[in-house]
Design an enzyme around this catalytic site. Structure first.
Site, PDB file in Angstrom:
ATOM      1  N   LYS A  55      24.315  -1.314 131.592  1.00  0.00           N
ATOM      2  CA  LYS A  55      23.865  -1.136 132.974  1.00  0.00           C
ATOM      3  C   LYS A  55      23.833  -2.487 133.689  1.00  0.00           C
ATOM      4  O   LYS A  55      24.307  -2.627 134.814  1.00  0.00           O
ATOM      5  CB  LYS A  55      22.486  -0.446 132.997  1.00  0.00           C
ATOM      6  N   GLN A 107      14.010   2.650 130.781  1.00  0.00           N
ATOM      7  CA  GLN A 107      14.869   3.344 129.817  1.00  0.00           C
ATOM      8  C   GLN A 107      14.060   4.332 128.971  1.00  0.00           C
ATOM      9  O   GLN A 107      12.984   3.991 128.459  1.00  0.00           O
ATOM     10  CB  GLN A 107      15.586   2.317 128.917  1.00  0.00           C
ATOM     11  N   ASP A 158      16.603   6.401 139.064  1.00  0.00           N
ATOM     12  CA  ASP A 158      16.862   7.397 138.018  1.00  0.00           C
ATOM     13  C   ASP A 158      16.548   8.808 138.513  1.00  0.00           C
ATOM     14  O   ASP A 158      16.949   9.792 137.891  1.00  0.00           O
ATOM     15  CB  ASP A 158      15.946   7.114 136.814  1.00  0.00           C
TER      16      ASP A 158
HETATM   17  N1  GUN Z   1      18.002   7.742 128.450  1.00  0.00           N
HETATM   18  C1  GUN Z   1      19.101   8.534 128.349  1.00  0.00           C
HETATM   19  N2  GUN Z   1      19.638   8.731 129.559  1.00  0.00           N
HETATM   20  C2  GUN Z   1      18.878   8.059 130.442  1.00  0.00           C
HETATM   21  C3  GUN Z   1      18.934   7.889 131.858  1.00  0.00           C
HETATM   22  O1  GUN Z   1      19.799   8.404 132.569  1.00  0.00           O
HETATM   23  N3  GUN Z   1      17.964   7.096 132.389  1.00  0.00           N
HETATM   24  C4  GUN Z   1      16.992   6.527 131.624  1.00  0.00           C
HETATM   25  N4  GUN Z   1      16.076   5.803 132.250  1.00  0.00           N
HETATM   26  N5  GUN Z   1      16.910   6.685 130.326  1.00  0.00           N
HETATM   27  C5  GUN Z   1      17.849   7.444 129.740  1.00  0.00           C
END
Ligand code: GUN
Length: 291
Positions: free
Chosen positions: A54, A98, A121
């Site tokens: 990311k 995350q 998110d």
């Molecule tokens: N863990 C798996 N997919 C995601 C996501 O799209 N965002 C976040 N914050 N954690 C994740």
């Protein structure tokens, strides 16, 4: 029949290129850059890899990346305190915590502490609430579900009146993607580990979204001939022929499904690259609201 591949790598590259162009334009006009902060609690290797990707993708489109790593035994107050600091930091337009978080932490409270305007998110309870309600507009749509919808859109898939089946009911994918398909006027069935006869339900799908996290669970004979298959699964399976000792496979048995489906996303190279592209898009949208 051999299905047409939906090339998520190419579509995501195209999306990123548009984002990079807009970031350059806005940066020149404002002297500022969109900024994304990622918060990783603990040392889960898959989460570490996702967060690294990311950050790297942010820099590649000209955004600022702020990476925060907290120890696995961080307290609720420490994580929420960091979120509050990031809420107050004008250089940060998007905050991503995350998931999954270590078990002792209250995920709902942490996600709820993120400023609505920075919730790239789309997991803040208010954004999710708006997402599932008719006629309400969330500020952000969760990245993987949004990526699935963009893949369907760009592939010219007609959703109006289509039978869409979502296999899986997670907060991150299954639930929000079902809401989005419903908003697109599909007839949506969500099924899961407790559903009776998953094969029969899936085989009625014109559009099948598999998001259960079980390698190769969806077999060729679960798929209606000509159906569109979106495989969200990313599962590691042992593979001694690889240097890493594993390879990634989806929730769909690709070799079987490709013979039956009309269109299918590969794993890797399908939904995966779209998730980060949508995160960048959400971060850009957050920035645009501040200029
Ligand atoms: N863990 C798996 N997919 C995601 C996501 O799209 N965002 C976040 N914050 N954690 C994740």
């Amino acid at each position: 029949m051999t299905a047409t591949l939906i090339d998520g790598t190419a579509i995501a590259a195209d999306v990123r290129q548009s984002i990079a162009a807009r970031v350059a334009e806005l940066s020149a006009a404002t002297g500022r850059k969109p900024g994304l902060a990622t918060v990783l609690v603990g040392e889960d290797p898959a989460s570490q890899a996702y967060v690294r990707m990311k950050g790297k993708n942010c820099l590649e489109v000209g955004m600022e990346s702020f990476s925060y790593k907290l120890p696995a035994d961080s307290t609720q107050e420490e994580v929420e305190g960091l979120v509050r600091d990031l809420n107050a930091n004008p250089a940060v337009n998007g905050i991503l915590v995350q998931l999954p978080l270590p078990k002792h932490l209250d995920e709902e409270a942490i996600l709820g502490a993120i400023s609505l305007e920075k919730d790239v998110d789309g997991f803040h309870p208010v954004n999710i609430g708006r997402l599932v309600m008719k006629g309400r507009k969330p500020l952000f749509i969760p990245c993987t579900p949004k990526g699935c919808m963009v893949l369907l859109e760009r592939s010219g898939v007609k959703l109006e009146g289509a039978n869409a089946v979502v296999l899986g009911r997670s907060n991150i994918v299954g639930m929000p993607v079902a809401a989005l398909l419903l908003h697109a006027n599909a007839t949506v069935t969500t099924c899961h580990s407790r559903s009776k006869d998953l094969r029969a339900i899936c085989s009625e799908a014109d559009v099948l979204v598999a998001a259960v996290g079980r390698a190769g669970m969806v077999r060729g004979d679960w798929i209606k001939p000509g159906a569109v298959v979106i495989d969200v699964g990313v599962n590691r399976v042992d593979d001694a022929s690889r240097k890493s000792g594993y390879r990634l496979v989806g929730d769909v048995n690709f070799d079987e499904a490709v013979e039956v489906a009309g269109m299918i996303t590969p794993v890797p190279g399908g939904v995966g690259p779209m998730t980060i592209a949508m995160l960048l898009q959400n971060t850009l949208d957050a920035f645009e609201r501040t200029v």
